[in-house]
Design a protein around this motif. Structure first.
Motif, PDB file in Angstrom:
ATOM      1  N   LYS A  73      37.817  45.497  47.411  1.00  0.00           N
ATOM      2  CA  LYS A  73      36.580  45.969  46.793  1.00  0.00           C
ATOM      3  C   LYS A  73      35.644  44.807  46.482  1.00  0.00           C
ATOM      4  O   LYS A  73      34.438  44.877  46.738  1.00  0.00           O
ATOM      5  CB  LYS A  73      36.915  46.722  45.509  1.00  0.00           C
ATOM      6  N   SER A  74      36.205  43.698  45.964  1.00  0.00           N
ATOM      7  CA  SER A  74      35.389  42.538  45.604  1.00  0.00           C
ATOM      8  C   SER A  74      34.709  41.932  46.828  1.00  0.00           C
ATOM      9  O   SER A  74      33.503  41.636  46.808  1.00  0.00           O
ATOM     10  CB  SER A  74      36.258  41.478  44.920  1.00  0.00           C
ATOM     11  N   ILE A  75      35.474  41.756  47.916  1.00  0.00           N
ATOM     12  CA  ILE A  75      34.898  41.134  49.125  1.00  0.00           C
ATOM     13  C   ILE A  75      33.883  42.075  49.777  1.00  0.00           C
ATOM     14  O   ILE A  75      32.848  41.641  50.290  1.00  0.00           O
ATOM     15  CB  ILE A  75      36.016  40.752  50.115  1.00  0.00           C
ATOM     16  N   GLU A  76      34.180  43.373  49.735  1.00  0.00           N
ATOM     17  CA  GLU A  76      33.257  44.348  50.324  1.00  0.00           C
ATOM     18  C   GLU A  76      31.923  44.350  49.569  1.00  0.00           C
ATOM     19  O   GLU A  76      30.849  44.438  50.179  1.00  0.00           O
ATOM     20  CB  GLU A  76      33.890  45.736  50.280  1.00  0.00           C
ATOM     21  N   GLU A  77      31.982  44.234  48.250  1.00  0.00           N
ATOM     22  CA  GLU A  77      30.752  44.196  47.456  1.00  0.00           C
ATOM     23  C   GLU A  77      29.923  42.951  47.758  1.00  0.00           C
ATOM     24  O   GLU A  77      28.707  42.953  47.579  1.00  0.00           O
ATOM     25  CB  GLU A  77      31.095  44.248  45.964  1.00  0.00           C
ATOM     26  N   GLU A  84      38.587  41.818  60.801  1.00  0.00           N
ATOM     27  CA  GLU A  84      39.731  40.908  60.900  1.00  0.00           C
ATOM     28  C   GLU A  84      40.260  40.543  59.506  1.00  0.00           C
ATOM     29  O   GLU A  84      41.471  40.496  59.285  1.00  0.00           O
ATOM     30  CB  GLU A  84      39.325  39.627  61.637  1.00  0.00           C
ATOM     31  N   LEU A  85      39.336  40.283  58.564  1.00  0.00           N
ATOM     32  CA  LEU A  85      39.749  39.940  57.215  1.00  0.00           C
ATOM     33  C   LEU A  85      40.424  41.128  56.527  1.00  0.00           C
ATOM     34  O   LEU A  85      41.435  40.970  55.841  1.00  0.00           O
ATOM     35  CB  LEU A  85      38.534  39.486  56.392  1.00  0.00           C
ATOM     36  N   ARG A  86      39.874  42.319  56.739  1.00  0.00           N
ATOM     37  CA  ARG A  86      40.497  43.518  56.160  1.00  0.00           C
ATOM     38  C   ARG A  86      41.933  43.670  56.657  1.00  0.00           C
ATOM     39  O   ARG A  86      42.841  43.958  55.885  1.00  0.00           O
ATOM     40  CB  ARG A  86      39.685  44.761  56.504  1.00  0.00           C
ATOM     41  N   ILE A  89      44.217  41.130  55.006  1.00  0.00           N
ATOM     42  CA  ILE A  89      44.493  41.504  53.609  1.00  0.00           C
ATOM     43  C   ILE A  89      45.442  42.697  53.552  1.00  0.00           C
ATOM     44  O   ILE A  89      46.361  42.743  52.724  1.00  0.00           O
ATOM     45  CB  ILE A  89      43.171  41.807  52.871  1.00  0.00           C
ATOM     46  N   GLU A  90      45.236  43.659  54.410  1.00  0.00           N
ATOM     47  CA  GLU A  90      46.087  44.863  54.405  1.00  0.00           C
ATOM     48  C   GLU A  90      47.551  44.524  54.682  1.00  0.00           C
ATOM     49  O   GLU A  90      48.458  45.195  54.182  1.00  0.00           O
ATOM     50  CB  GLU A  90      45.592  45.856  55.464  1.00  0.00           C
ATOM     51  N   PHE A  91      47.784  43.477  55.469  1.00  0.00           N
ATOM     52  CA  PHE A  91      49.143  43.158  55.868  1.00  0.00           C
ATOM     53  C   PHE A  91      49.728  41.957  55.104  1.00  0.00           C
ATOM     54  O   PHE A  91      50.829  41.517  55.424  1.00  0.00           O
ATOM     55  CB  PHE A  91      49.218  42.909  57.376  1.00  0.00           C
ATOM     56  N   ALA A  92      49.012  41.420  54.111  1.00  0.00           N
ATOM     57  CA  ALA A  92      49.553  40.308  53.320  1.00  0.00           C
ATOM     58  C   ALA A  92      50.806  40.782  52.575  1.00  0.00           C
ATOM     59  O   ALA A  92      50.734  41.717  51.781  1.00  0.00           O
ATOM     60  CB  ALA A  92      48.510  39.811  52.320  1.00  0.00           C
ATOM     61  N   PRO A  93      51.965  40.148  52.817  1.00  0.00           N
ATOM     62  CA  PRO A  93      53.224  40.665  52.269  1.00  0.00           C
ATOM     63  C   PRO A  93      53.519  40.264  50.819  1.00  0.00           C
ATOM     64  O   PRO A  93      54.384  40.848  50.188  1.00  0.00           O
ATOM     65  CB  PRO A  93      54.279  40.065  53.208  1.00  0.00           C
ATOM     66  N   THR A  94      52.831  39.252  50.302  1.00  0.00           N
ATOM     67  CA  THR A  94      53.109  38.784  48.945  1.00  0.00           C
ATOM     68  C   THR A  94      51.810  38.584  48.180  1.00  0.00           C
ATOM     69  O   THR A  94      50.725  38.470  48.759  1.00  0.00           O
ATOM     70  CB  THR A  94      53.878  37.444  48.949  1.00  0.00           C
ATOM     71  N   LYS A  95      51.950  38.509  46.853  1.00  0.00           N
ATOM     72  CA  LYS A  95      50.775  38.270  46.011  1.00  0.00           C
ATOM     73  C   LYS A  95      50.153  36.914  46.325  1.00  0.00           C
ATOM     74  O   LYS A  95      48.928  36.780  46.337  1.00  0.00           O
ATOM     75  CB  LYS A  95      51.175  38.333  44.536  1.00  0.00           C
ATOM     76  N   ASP A 174      41.354  27.471  53.712  1.00  0.00           N
ATOM     77  CA  ASP A 174      41.863  28.057  54.957  1.00  0.00           C
ATOM     78  C   ASP A 174      43.290  28.549  54.702  1.00  0.00           C
ATOM     79  O   ASP A 174      44.223  27.756  54.559  1.00  0.00           O
ATOM     80  CB  ASP A 174      41.844  26.988  56.052  1.00  0.00           C
ATOM     81  N   ALA A 175      43.470  29.865  54.615  1.00  0.00           N
ATOM     82  CA  ALA A 175      44.768  30.432  54.235  1.00  0.00           C
ATOM     83  C   ALA A 175      45.883  29.990  55.180  1.00  0.00           C
ATOM     84  O   ALA A 175      46.991  29.674  54.743  1.00  0.00           O
ATOM     85  CB  ALA A 175      44.680  31.958  54.200  1.00  0.00           C
ATOM     86  N   ALA A 176      45.616  29.967  56.479  1.00  0.00           N
ATOM     87  CA  ALA A 176      46.653  29.583  57.438  1.00  0.00           C
ATOM     88  C   ALA A 176      47.081  28.137  57.226  1.00  0.00           C
ATOM     89  O   ALA A 176      48.274  27.798  57.284  1.00  0.00           O
ATOM     90  CB  ALA A 176      46.147  29.788  58.862  1.00  0.00           C
ATOM     91  N   LEU A 177      46.113  27.250  56.967  1.00  0.00           N
ATOM     92  CA  LEU A 177      46.426  25.835  56.733  1.00  0.00           C
ATOM     93  C   LEU A 177      47.232  25.670  55.447  1.00  0.00           C
ATOM     94  O   LEU A 177      48.250  24.970  55.423  1.00  0.00           O
ATOM     95  CB  LEU A 177      45.128  25.021  56.648  1.00  0.00           C
ATOM     96  N   VAL A 178      46.775  26.309  54.390  1.00  0.00           N
ATOM     97  CA  VAL A 178      47.457  26.197  53.093  1.00  0.00           C
ATOM     98  C   VAL A 178      48.901  26.680  53.207  1.00  0.00           C
ATOM     99  O   VAL A 178      49.838  26.041  52.712  1.00  0.00           O
ATOM    100  CB  VAL A 178      46.692  26.998  52.018  1.00  0.00           C
ATOM    101  N   GLN A 179      49.099  27.800  53.879  1.00  0.00           N
ATOM    102  CA  GLN A 179      50.451  28.359  53.994  1.00  0.00           C
ATOM    103  C   GLN A 179      51.357  27.486  54.852  1.00  0.00           C
ATOM    104  O   GLN A 179      52.539  27.325  54.560  1.00  0.00           O
ATOM    105  CB  GLN A 179      50.369  29.778  54.555  1.00  0.00           C
TER     106      GLN A 179
END
Length: 786
Positions: A73-77, A84-86, A89-95, A174-179
């Protein structure tokens, strides 16, 4: 919801229909013990362990879904939610992975990178990174502007600093880099600790952590007890702790972490005009943006995993303690040892009722040994005492000797009177939590006219009669079988321990007419207020004759009856089934069995051969299937059975009363007092627990000590090594094992962790020399709380 059900089924390795049924029951107010015991058809046999895991994960996944919805909701607003981002986010397995994705869009305070973007420098940053052959000074000159509105980009260097800030912030989000960095460092990074500057290593409080003054270990392999020891030292401002790279870079050279960032970006230094600037941005990304946050994330992960292990150790030991063998309806003399204030004495009758109290002074300063024996002898003769419980606190060993002399005295008294000598056993029991109970509101209600100090002796006595019934009166965290219990997440610890108590109480069952309020409040479906109502009804109307009378209790509705009735027992009531674990809702099935066999219920109960000959399929119906019928037949075979083991007493060797009396090679009997994954403490009656390292538990590889022993077990051990000065006793359950050689160098890095000592973890698990095996074993058990 279907997504959660699918994930839970995969994690627990059960069917989706089982998960859905369990969730529906939990959401409907059913408890785990009730579902595990009386709704096996619905869940297709999920046990309490699976249900507890499901319950915990269900809460996490629901919180994750709520947070996922808020992030979307926050990103959509903001108008930045791409397909691609949705999907990501939909498939992120952990907090954590969800927060990684949200980081670039998360409202935050104004940063240097944001200010540079506000000044219009972002196109320059994009152009320079896309084409490193460009001259950065020449390109930046076009973006120089007078300082205004708090933005100062009035020189070429300030503009290039803005480029660095824009690029480093972008890469750090960059989420991929951080992970990938996080996972690499979890595998290869080192957890390092050192003595904080200015601390005196000879100080008693500081020296407890000396094994961590120069310590490092791969962070992904740090054992729970060592991680918690370092974190405690850091909290006390004794230790510095940090995450270090597997190989430290040479001065002026890029680190491995910076190399991995460059590799992820697809960039390498090729001597082009912009490469030095980009290298600075890469270095800034690691050193300023990611190194500390990654350390924080991995420390959080390490702490959480260490806490899970510590909480599991506590929960497992608590379960063993609660399900220890009850002595049953015996008259018990409870002795709460003390020196200056005397030994507190309490006698409880076979029902647990306190019948007499006293205080004797056998030790310093009065040393009234004979007078104490005389007083105790009269009390025992008067009430027919046949079991003595001795607290394991200060002066326990001396009081145990007093009890031994008392048993001899009573034998002489019986001989003089010409009567058979009564068999009296003495047992040293843990008094952990007794003082907490003594000062509690419940203790004051239970024993209003008894001094606080004497209530503890009564609690010690009752612990032998029924450990479960007495220990439920005490906060589980005060029972003293935990590891670093004050360092772990307290809400999670409380939740886990209360679940253990609930499962133990309901697996044993509760006598409706004798149970205390604390015990009743642990029964499935009963709150503390309903438990009080049950006791008030009992006091006003007398004993319950049937389970159905529970519906007459104020506040005891149909739902509470459904959840609790099967776990409550009515002994000597009008319906024989009320003493069994058969739920009242299935009494009609029992009536069918009676019709089929032509036998009344009293002739069916206990008739194993007859009951085993019956086919469960004949009595199953749409609501209660074959599984339930089998459970009913099992209950009828052994009505009112107690799942706990038979009561046994460890026989301590005569003449072995102190650590100085121990000799290598001596075989002794003792009681397991505490267990961790890597070994177990054994009480030998010398006021100093010995240690059986996991390698000495059996003639096979043992991964977890609980595979072989549990708290309360009586075991035979061989003394392998004794260190009187450091109060260490090394034991082996491999009775044919030889004592260790004396020619190897002793490892002096470790401090003892026997009973009453609160030391901390070792350094690494290096292979020990034979004579240092005990030191290494003790080091592994350091941190256990007695």
């Amino acid at each position: 919801m279907q997504k959660i059900i699918r994930q839970l089924a995969a994690e627990i390795k059960v069917g989706e229909h089982q998960v859905k049924a369990a969730i529906d029951l939990l959401d409907g107010g059913a408890t785990v013990p009730f579902i595990a015991r009386y709704r096996k058809e619905a869940t297709d046999g999920l046990d309490d362990v699976q249900l507890r895991e499901l319950e915990a994960r269900l809460g996490y996944l629901r919180e994750l879904e709520d947070r996922r919805a808020a992030v979307l909701k926050s990103i959509e607003e903001q108008g930045k939610l791409t397909p691609e981002l949705r999907a990501a986010i939909e498939f992120a397995p952990t907090k954590q992975e969800l927060e990684d994705l949200y980081l670039p869009y998360k409202p935050k305070r104004r940063t240097k990178g944001q200010m540079a973007r506000e000044a219009g420098i972002e196109p320059l940053a994009d152009r320079l990174f896309a084409n490193p052959t460009l001259n950065p000074q020449e390109e930046a000159a076009a973006f120089v502007k007078p300082a205004a509105d708090g933005l100062d980009f009035s020189t070429v260097q300030l503009v290039l600093d803005g480029v660095r800030d824009i690029l480093s912030e972008r890469w750090a989000e960059d989420a991929a880099l951080v992970q990938s960095l996080r996972q690499w460092l979890w595998s290869e990074g080192l957890f390092k600790s050192s003595l904080m500057a200015g601390k005196d290593e000879n100080n008693a409080d500081v020296s407890k952590f000396r094994d961590y003054f120069d310590y490092d270990e791969p962070i992904g392999r740090v054992p729970s007890h060592r991680a918690l020891a370092v974190f405690r030292g850091r909290t006390l401002e004794i230790l510095d702790a940090k995450l270090v790279l597997p190989v430290e870079p040479e001065p002026g050279k890029p680190s491995i972490a910076e190399g991995k960032i460059a590799l992820h970006l697809g960039w390498s230094h090729a001597g082009r005009a912009c490469d030095d600037l980009i290298r600075k941005a890469v270095a800034w990304t690691w050193r300023v943006k990611l190194s500390l946050s990654t350390e924080r994330d991995l420390f959080t992960r390490l702490r959480e995993e260490a806490e899970k292990v510590a909480i599991k150790v506590f929960a497992d030991n608590l379960r063993d303690l609660l399900l220890a063998a009850p002595a049953g309806p015996r008259v018990v003399l409870g002795l709460d040892p003390g020196i200056r204030t005397g030994v507190k004495v309490a006698v409880v009758d076979a029902t647990g009722k306190l019948v007499e109290t006293a205080t004797v002074f056998p030790h310093e300063p009065r040393r009234d040994w004979e007078g104490s024996l005389h007083t105790l002898g009269k009390v025992c003769a008067k009430h027919g005492v046949n079991l003595i419980a001795i607290g394991n606190g200060t002066a326990s060993r001396e009081t145990d000797k007093l009890a031994a002399d008392l048993i001899k005295l009573l034998g002489k008294m019986a001989a003089q009177a010409g009567t058979p000598a009564m068999t009296i056993d003495k047992v040293v029991v843990s008094e952990a939590g007794a003082s907490v109970y003594s000062a509690s509101e419940f203790a004051s209600q239970e024993m209003p006219d008894v001094d606080v100090s004497l209530r503890g002796a009564a609690s010690i006595a009752r612990r032998l009669q029924d450990p479960l019934a007495e220990l439920v009166k005490i906060d589980p965290k005060s029972i003293g079988v935990g590891q670093y219990q004050h360092d772990v997440n307290q809400s999670e610890l409380t939740r886990t321990l209360h679940a253990v108590v609930e499962d133990c109480v309901n697996s044993v069952g509760v006598d409706l007419n004798t149970a205390s309020v604390p015990l009743l409040s642990r029964v499935s479906g009963l709150s503390a207020s309903v438990a009080k109502s049950v006791v008030r009804w009992r006091e006003a109307n007398g004993a319950f004759a049937t389970r159905k009378q529970l519906l007459e209790v104020t506040g005891f509705g149909p739902k509470a009856f459904e959840q609790s009735a099967g776990f409550l027992r009515v002994r000597g009531g009008s319906n024989p089934l009320d003493i069994t674990g058969v739920h009242p809702e299935t009494y009609p099935l029992v009536e069918q069995i009676m019709v089929k066999t032509g036998k009344p219920i009293t002739e069916l109960m206990g008739r194993a051969e007859m009951l085993k000959s019956l086919k469960p399929e004949l009595f199953a119906n749409e609501k209660f299937g074959v599984i339930t019928v089998k459970d009913i037949l099992g209950e009828l075979e052994k009505p009112g059975r107690d799942p706990r083991p038979d009561f046994k007493v460890a026989r301590f060797n005569d003449g072995v009363e102190d650590i100085k009396d121990l000799v290598e090679g001596m075989v002794l009997e003792g009681t397991v007092s505490n267990v961790a994954q890597f070994g177990a403490f054994v009480d030998l009656g010398v006021h100093q627990d010995g240690l059986v390292h996991v390698s000495q538990l059996a003639h096979k590889f043992v991964n977890d000590a609980r595979e072989v022993v549990k708290t309360g077990d009586i075991v035979k051990v061989r003394v392998m090594e004794v260190d009187v000065a450091r109060k260490r006793i090394g034991l082996s359950m491999k009775l044919d094992a030889a004592p260790p050689r004396r020619d190897g160098p002793r490892d002096n890095r470790f401090e003892g962790a026997g009973r009453g000592q609160q030391q901390h973890g070792s350094r690494r698990d290096n292979a020990p020399q034979p004579s240092s095996q005990m030191a290494n074993a003790f080091a592994k058990l350091q941190g256990l709380r007695k």
